[in-house]
Design an enzyme around this catalytic site. Structure first.
Site, mmCIF file in Angstrom:
data_model
loop_
_atom_site.group_PDB
_atom_site.id
_atom_site.type_symbol
_atom_site.label_atom_id
_atom_site.label_comp_id
_atom_site.label_asym_id
_atom_site.label_seq_id
_atom_site.Cartn_x
_atom_site.Cartn_y
_atom_site.Cartn_z
ATOM 1 N N PRO A 234 13.872 31.452 100.479
ATOM 2 C CA PRO A 234 14.187 31.057 99.101
ATOM 3 C C PRO A 234 14.047 29.563 98.804
ATOM 4 C CG PRO A 234 16.184 31.606 100.316
ATOM 5 C CD PRO A 234 15.043 31.846 101.251
ATOM 6 N N ASP A 257 2.750 30.325 95.751
ATOM 7 C CA ASP A 257 3.423 30.521 94.462
ATOM 8 C C ASP A 257 4.164 29.279 93.997
ATOM 9 O OD1 ASP A 257 2.638 33.056 94.082
ATOM 10 O OD2 ASP A 257 4.426 33.981 94.960
ATOM 11 N N LYS A 279 2.661 31.756 89.012
ATOM 12 C CA LYS A 279 2.706 32.280 87.644
ATOM 13 C C LYS A 279 3.796 31.552 86.898
ATOM 14 C CE LYS A 279 1.529 36.431 89.723
ATOM 15 N NZ LYS A 279 2.187 37.539 90.366
ATOM 16 N N GLY A 311 10.841 33.796 99.199
ATOM 17 C CA GLY A 311 11.712 34.896 99.629
ATOM 18 C C GLY A 311 10.987 35.838 100.568
ATOM 19 N N ASP A 312 11.107 37.130 100.269
ATOM 20 C CA ASP A 312 10.424 38.147 101.065
ATOM 21 C C ASP A 312 9.276 38.713 100.231
ATOM 22 O OD1 ASP A 312 10.729 40.191 103.460
ATOM 23 O OD2 ASP A 312 10.236 41.310 101.643
ATOM 24 N N ALA A 341 15.953 35.946 98.486
ATOM 25 C CA ALA A 341 16.884 35.087 97.756
ATOM 26 C C ALA A 341 18.328 35.615 97.860
ATOM 27 C CB ALA A 341 16.470 34.982 96.296
ATOM 28 N N MET A 393 15.699 37.410 88.735
ATOM 29 C CA MET A 393 15.000 37.147 87.467
ATOM 30 C C MET A 393 15.874 37.497 86.269
ATOM 31 S SD MET A 393 11.266 38.631 88.512
ATOM 32 C CE MET A 393 11.878 40.003 89.442
ATOM 33 N N GLY A 422 19.281 28.136 94.941
ATOM 34 C CA GLY A 422 19.981 28.483 96.178
ATOM 35 C C GLY A 422 19.261 27.971 97.408
HETATM 36 N N1 SAH Z 1 10.340 37.641 96.628
HETATM 37 C C1 SAH Z 1 11.436 36.835 96.215
HETATM 38 C C2 SAH Z 1 11.876 37.099 94.809
HETATM 39 C C3 SAH Z 1 10.840 36.759 93.789
HETATM 40 S S1 SAH Z 1 11.394 37.052 92.154
HETATM 41 C C4 SAH Z 1 12.595 37.010 97.187
HETATM 42 O O1 SAH Z 1 12.576 37.913 98.008
HETATM 43 O O2 SAH Z 1 13.525 36.225 97.122
HETATM 44 C C5 SAH Z 1 11.949 35.453 91.682
HETATM 45 C C6 SAH Z 1 13.432 35.439 91.498
HETATM 46 O O3 SAH Z 1 14.088 35.309 92.754
HETATM 47 C C7 SAH Z 1 13.928 34.266 90.697
HETATM 48 O O4 SAH Z 1 13.833 34.511 89.310
HETATM 49 C C8 SAH Z 1 15.377 34.199 91.127
HETATM 50 O O5 SAH Z 1 16.144 35.188 90.499
HETATM 51 C C9 SAH Z 1 15.275 34.569 92.573
HETATM 52 N N2 SAH Z 1 15.187 33.370 93.425
HETATM 53 C C10 SAH Z 1 14.187 33.006 94.223
HETATM 54 N N3 SAH Z 1 14.472 31.862 94.869
HETATM 55 C C11 SAH Z 1 15.691 31.487 94.449
HETATM 56 C C12 SAH Z 1 16.556 30.404 94.742
HETATM 57 N N4 SAH Z 1 16.209 29.452 95.617
HETATM 58 N N5 SAH Z 1 17.748 30.341 94.136
HETATM 59 C C13 SAH Z 1 18.128 31.287 93.268
HETATM 60 N N6 SAH Z 1 17.373 32.337 92.944
HETATM 61 C C14 SAH Z 1 16.165 32.447 93.542
#
Ligand code: SAH
Length: 465
Positions: A234, A257, A279, A311-312, A341, A393, A422
């Site tokens: 994250p 990304d 995006k 994230g993943d 996240a 999101m 985060g």
């Molecule tokens: N694939 C990612 C999620 C992508 S969708 C995963 O597994 O984490 C993107 C959303 O993830 C953001 O809108 C937010 O809700 C969350 N997100 C990703 N990084 C974040 C962070 N550092 N802190 C808080 N929310 C985060």
């Protein structure tokens, strides 16, 4: 993206054998530099008022030329002009700065010991596994830290590192002749190092290693492209997995990304081709089809392509769509999971995702609204008791979402928290209830990325002392 500071130093490796170096100073500091330069077969000339025992001995052994006591400015400058480098290494800080100024005015490279401001080059801490050398520089800011880092790195490389480099140097032209294509040759060496040949070298079996190298040369395969879908976590770059780091170091092309920290990209191979396919909400730069197409196109050229995602890759990451396209185009792929996240934010905000007292399950949902602004969610399963709800999101729709949850039956004082940025140093956490969280978030001016947690686990949040 947060700002990074870049040092203005650029590390280079200078060939020293037969190169004239002027040392001004004859004490222990000067001796330390001279010892290293003599090992590199530099031609050393010394001006000094006094010589320590070590330098005296080198003088007697004719390993350096002693030019006499410190001369005046113009004679010193004359000597400097005949040298490639100058070390101002007297025991007098002000004198060193003055000498550095003179060298600077002659446009000669000069290092004033322990004075990066006066110097126009500095020497790094070195880990020497001849011919491999690893230089650690802190840009002159913290030599003690450089030495600490050096200690750590010293432990990582055993004595075979130098032998491996010598072996590769010995057979470099043989490999170049048998495998003229640069990319293919790089891949062949990498396969050699990662395979039984590299292992044989580590054990000191050179003949066996050569047999393996020969085998690779005899059975060369055309470059096969591959795609790695990698989860980068994250935000905190230290949450990158070792496997992700390994593939990032081997990548030819990286498609990344928006949410990725620059520190993570800095850990990728230096000469990798970096393509931003992020995006932005309003300005779609690349459609998913275009991204799929790019992945396939680069892999078909035989490249190792990394698709790096926050994230993943398989949690709200559209990884599923990408592997479908890759499978259809018959491109081999691997998925390397990342810390999502929910995990990262929960851990860094000290919110448990499950808890024996109040949450036996945990559900991840998307708060991304449809075009008409409504949310298409299975409300009955979202409001199930003893459950933690994590909303990705969901910042924009937060107020609507909280309203829906209350309408569906959750109490208005049901605990809820939101984590912005985060795992990053600028992380902010706001805790409240379904009824007051949207207002609190508005007041604080929270921005994306933000993740919402709903459920009694929020009450178990503890601040570490
Ligand atoms: N694939 C990612 C999620 C992508 S969708 C995963 O597994 O984490 C993107 C959303 O993830 C953001 O809108 C937010 O809700 C969350 N997100 C990703 N990084 C974040 C962070 N550092 N802190 C808080 N929310 C985060």
């Amino acid at each position: 993206m947060h700002a990074t500071t870049t040092s203005s130093y650029f590390p280079i490796s200078l060939r020293m054998n037969g190169v004239k170096i002027l040392i001004v100073g004859g004490g222990l500091i000067a001796a330390r530099k001279i010892r290293f330069l003599l090992e590199k077969q530099a031609i050393i000339e010394v001006f000094a008022n006094d010589l320590c025992a070590g330098i005296k001995q080198w003088k007697q052994e004719n390993r350096l030329k002693f030019l006499g006591p410190l001369p005046d400015e113009s004679r010193l400058k004359d000597h400097m002009r005949q040298c490639r480098l100058v070390f101002a290494a007297t025991d007098d800080h002000a004198k060193n700065a003055e000498i550095a100024e003179w060298a600077n005015s002659c446009n000669i490279l000069v290092c004033a010991i322990d004075d990066p401001h006066a110097s126009n080059f500095i020497t790094p801490a070195i880990i020497d596994r001849d011919p491999v050398q690893i230089a650690v520089s802190t840009g002159g800011t913290a030599p003690v830290l450089a030495r600490r880092l050096r200690e750590t790195i010293e432990g990582l490389f055993n004595h075979t590192t130098g032998k491996i480099a010598l072996f590769m140097g010995k057979y470099r032209s043989m490999v170049r002749n048998a495998c003229p294509d640069l990319k293919q040759r790089q891949r062949l060496w990498e396969n050699f190092l990662d395979g039984p040949g590299g292992a044989a070298l580590h054990q000191g079996y050179e003949k066996k290693a050569l047999d393996h190298l020969q085998l690779l040369l005899d059975y060369q395969k055309p470059l096969q492209g591959e795609v790695y879908l990698i989860g980068a976590g994250p935000g905190d770059p230290d949450l990158l997995t070792l496997k992700a780091l390994h593939y990032l170091q081997n990548a030819d092309t990286i498609l990344y990304d928006r949410l990725l920290s620059p520190e993570i990209l800095q850990r990728a191979r230096r000469d990798a081709n970096l393509i931003f396919v992020g995006k932005q909400k309003s300005q779609h730069r690349f459609s998913q089809d275009e991204i799929n197409h790019l992945l396939i196109e680069h892999a078909q050229k035989g490249e190792r392509v990394v698709r790096l995602k926050g994230g993943d890759p398989l949690i709200f990451g559209r990884g599923g769509e990408e592997i479908e396209a890759l499978a259809k185009a018959q491109i081999p792929f691997q998925i390397i999971p990342g810390v999502t996240a929910a995990n990262g934010c929960a851990a860094y905000a000290n919110i448990p995702l499950t808890h024996r007292d109040c949450a036996q399950s945990c559900i991840f949902i998307t708060g991304h609204a449809k075009k008409d602004g409504t949310l298409d969610l299975p409300w009955k399963s979202v409001i199930r008791p003893n459950q933690t709800v994590v909303i990705y999101m969901g910042l924009e729709s937060l107020s609507y979402l909280c309203k829906c949850l209350i309408q569906e039956g959750l109490p208005p004082n049901w605990p809820a928290a939101i984590v912005e940025n985060g795992t990053l140093p600028e992380q902010r956490v706001i805790a409240g209830t379904l009824a007051n969280l949207p207002e609190k978030v508005l007041q604080a001016g929270l921005k994306s990325p933000a993740l919402t947690f709903i459920g009694e686990v929020v009450l178990h949040r503890k601040i570490s002392t």
